[in-house]
Design a protein around this motif. Structure first.
Motif, short mmCIF file in Angstrom:
data_model
loop_
_atom_site.label_atom_id
_atom_site.label_comp_id
_atom_site.label_asym_id
_atom_site.label_seq_id
_atom_site.Cartn_x
_atom_site.Cartn_y
_atom_site.Cartn_z
N ASP A 277 0.87 -1.17 0.00
CA ASP A 277 0.00 0.00 0.00
C ASP A 277 0.92 1.24 0.00
O ASP A 277 1.47 1.61 1.04
N LEU A 278 1.07 1.84 -1.18
CA LEU A 278 2.05 2.92 -1.30
C LEU A 278 1.58 4.25 -0.72
O LEU A 278 2.29 5.25 -0.80
N THR A 279 0.36 4.24 -0.13
CA THR A 279 -0.04 5.47 0.56
C THR A 279 0.62 5.49 1.95
O THR A 279 0.65 6.51 2.61
N LEU A 280 1.16 4.33 2.35
CA LEU A 280 1.87 4.27 3.64
C LEU A 280 3.35 4.57 3.41
O LEU A 280 3.86 4.35 2.31
N PRO A 281 4.04 5.05 4.46
CA PRO A 281 5.46 5.39 4.29
C PRO A 281 6.28 4.20 3.76
O PRO A 281 6.08 3.06 4.20
N HIS A 282 7.14 4.47 2.80
CA HIS A 282 7.98 3.39 2.26
C HIS A 282 9.32 3.94 1.81
O HIS A 282 9.44 5.10 1.43
N ALA A 283 10.31 3.07 1.87
CA ALA A 283 11.65 3.41 1.39
C ALA A 283 11.79 2.80 -0.01
O ALA A 283 10.88 2.12 -0.48
N TYR A 284 12.93 3.04 -0.66
CA TYR A 284 13.23 2.33 -1.91
C TYR A 284 14.56 1.61 -1.75
O TYR A 284 15.52 2.18 -1.24
N ARG A 285 14.57 0.36 -2.19
CA ARG A 285 15.80 -0.42 -2.14
C ARG A 285 16.23 -0.79 -3.55
O ARG A 285 15.38 -1.01 -4.42
N VAL A 286 17.53 -0.89 -3.72
CA VAL A 286 18.04 -1.32 -5.02
C VAL A 286 18.21 -2.84 -4.99
O VAL A 286 18.65 -3.40 -3.98
N LYS A 287 17.80 -3.48 -6.08
CA LYS A 287 17.92 -4.95 -6.16
C LYS A 287 19.36 -5.30 -6.47
O LYS A 287 19.92 -4.81 -7.44
N ILE A 288 19.92 -6.14 -5.66
CA ILE A 288 21.31 -6.55 -5.90
C ILE A 288 21.31 -7.84 -6.72
O ILE A 288 20.70 -8.83 -6.32
N THR A 289 21.98 -7.80 -7.84
CA THR A 289 22.12 -9.05 -8.61
C THR A 289 23.56 -9.51 -8.47
O THR A 289 24.47 -8.69 -8.35
N PRO A 290 23.78 -10.83 -8.47
CA PRO A 290 25.13 -11.34 -8.26
C PRO A 290 26.14 -10.74 -9.24
O PRO A 290 25.92 -10.78 -10.44
N LYS A 291 27.18 -10.20 -8.71
CA LYS A 291 28.15 -9.49 -9.54
C LYS A 291 29.34 -9.14 -8.66
O LYS A 291 29.15 -8.77 -7.51
N THR A 292 30.53 -9.24 -9.21
CA THR A 292 31.69 -8.83 -8.43
C THR A 292 32.06 -7.41 -8.80
O THR A 292 32.11 -7.07 -9.98
N ILE A 293 32.24 -6.59 -7.80
CA ILE A 293 32.68 -5.21 -8.06
C ILE A 293 34.14 -5.14 -7.64
O ILE A 293 34.48 -5.44 -6.50
N ALA A 294 35.00 -4.74 -8.58
CA ALA A 294 36.42 -4.63 -8.25
C ALA A 294 36.92 -3.26 -8.70
O ALA A 294 36.48 -2.73 -9.72
N PHE A 295 37.78 -2.68 -7.90
CA PHE A 295 38.40 -1.42 -8.28
C PHE A 295 39.75 -1.30 -7.59
O PHE A 295 40.02 -2.02 -6.62
N ILE A 296 40.58 -0.42 -8.13
CA ILE A 296 41.89 -0.23 -7.52
C ILE A 296 41.87 1.09 -6.77
O ILE A 296 41.65 2.15 -7.37
N ASP A 297 42.05 1.02 -5.49
CA ASP A 297 42.16 2.22 -4.69
C ASP A 297 43.63 2.63 -4.68
O ASP A 297 44.51 1.78 -4.49
N GLN A 298 43.88 3.91 -4.88
CA GLN A 298 45.27 4.34 -5.04
C GLN A 298 46.14 4.04 -3.83
O GLN A 298 47.35 3.87 -3.96
N LEU A 299 45.55 3.97 -2.66
CA LEU A 299 46.35 3.66 -1.47
C LEU A 299 46.09 2.27 -0.93
O LEU A 299 46.98 1.61 -0.39
N GLN A 300 44.84 1.81 -1.05
CA GLN A 300 44.48 0.54 -0.41
C GLN A 300 44.59 -0.65 -1.37
O GLN A 300 44.39 -1.79 -0.96
N GLY A 301 44.92 -0.39 -2.63
CA GLY A 301 45.14 -1.48 -3.59
C GLY A 301 43.86 -2.04 -4.17
O GLY A 301 42.82 -1.37 -4.19
N LEU A 302 43.93 -3.30 -4.60
CA LEU A 302 42.78 -3.92 -5.26
C LEU A 302 41.70 -4.26 -4.24
O LEU A 302 41.95 -4.95 -3.26
N ILE A 303 40.52 -3.76 -4.48
CA ILE A 303 39.38 -4.07 -3.61
C ILE A 303 38.39 -4.83 -4.48
O ILE A 303 37.99 -4.35 -5.54
#
Ligand code: GLU
Length: 290
Positions: A123-149
């Protein structure tokens, strides 16, 4: 907004109190990194979380940056000016069914387990938040100081991008803000490293470019606690900026020369820009300030 710039950095404090030593440390690191690469350094006031905003904090933050010679490029940007862009992006995600409304409370999530609102007719007349759907996926990035995350998002839960109180959540706002300002380099505290894969996940959903990331150590006190507004860390003293700036250059492990100790703010900053060596902070997550 700024064409042909290869480096656009930013500092994005929340106006929840004065700048304390830890936040000034981050501001200085991001300023030196931008200026050493002839980049722009923008200032954004992250004022969306209105219940946490403190009257007068923005003015004090601007004043502190000025006293410490950290002059930003262009005019100050306020998150609250971008509401229309957040809502547009949110609608796009909703049309593509990448987000869903959620009426769970923190308590029900803790007691009844994960949220299944995405499978229910709410019932969207009641207070509600929005969530993002997570689909299986690896997120990788290189942090300049902390290395590969590299983070595998399979076991992560769908996270909130608009809160039940209608406030756009930090993770979503920061992605949109960095995009709207054309940010190429994000230099911020290590405490936000854990948020970065969520932000990259959102950037990918929205088809946005991912900036370079560098997470600098956070300052902790002798008891191991992060200096933060929550621990009531005091605002920095504006009366002797030279002294504190010299200390901050030391805490950034830049080995400022003894001669610099009594130099002006401007001279210290020029030295800091010319000698900026962020790699001195490689793999470093915390710095103790006693
Ligand atoms: N406004 C956030 C804070 O003060 C920082 C956002 C960011 O640098 O991504 O913690």
């Amino acid at each position: 907004m700024f064409d042909n710039q290869t480096y656009i950095g930013r500092f994005a404090p929340s106006p929840t109190g004065p700048l304390h030593l830890g936040s000034l440390y981050t501001a200085l690191a991001s300023f030196l990194d931008a200026k050493s690469q002839h980049g722009l350094w923008l200032l954004r006031i992250d004022d969306l979380d209105t219940p946490r905003n403190i009257a007068g904090a923005t003015e004090l933050i601007l004043k502190t940056l000025e006293v410490f010679g950290l002059h930003w490029d262009g005019s100050v940007v306020y998150q609250s000016q971008s509401t229309k862009y957040y809502e547009e992006a949110l609608q796009r995600l909703e049309l593509s069914q990448l987000i869903y409304a959620c009426q769970c409370s923190r308590k029900s999530l803790a007691t009844d387990g994960p949220c299944y609102c995405g499978e229910k007719k709410l019932d969207l007349t009641l207070p509600h938040a929005y969530r993002v759907k997570i689909t299986p996926k690896t997120i990788a990035f290189i942090d300049q100081l902390q290395g590969l995350i590299s983070e595998n998002r399979v076991d992560q839960t769908d996270f909130v991008i608009k809160r039940k109180d209608q406030i756009i959540a930090y993770q979503f706002a920061v992605v949109m803000d960095d995009h709207l300002q054309g940010i190429t380099h994000v230099v911020r505290g290590y405490d936000l490293l854990a948020s970065t894969s969520k932000q990259i996940y959102l950037q990918q959903l929205l088809g946005l470019t991912t900036p370079h990331y560098m997470h600098v150590p956070i300052i902790i006190d002798a008891h191991g606690f992060k200096l933060s507004k929550q621990t009531l860390a005091e605002g920095v003293d504006l009366n002797r900026p030279e002294q504190l700036l010299y200390e901050l250059l030391g805490l950034l492990r830049q080995n400022p020369t003894i001669a610099l100790r009594h130099a002006s703010v401007q001279e210290q900053l020029s030295w800091g820009i010319a000698h900026w060596n962020p790699q001195a902070l490689s793999d470093c997550q915390t710095i103790t300030w006693a």
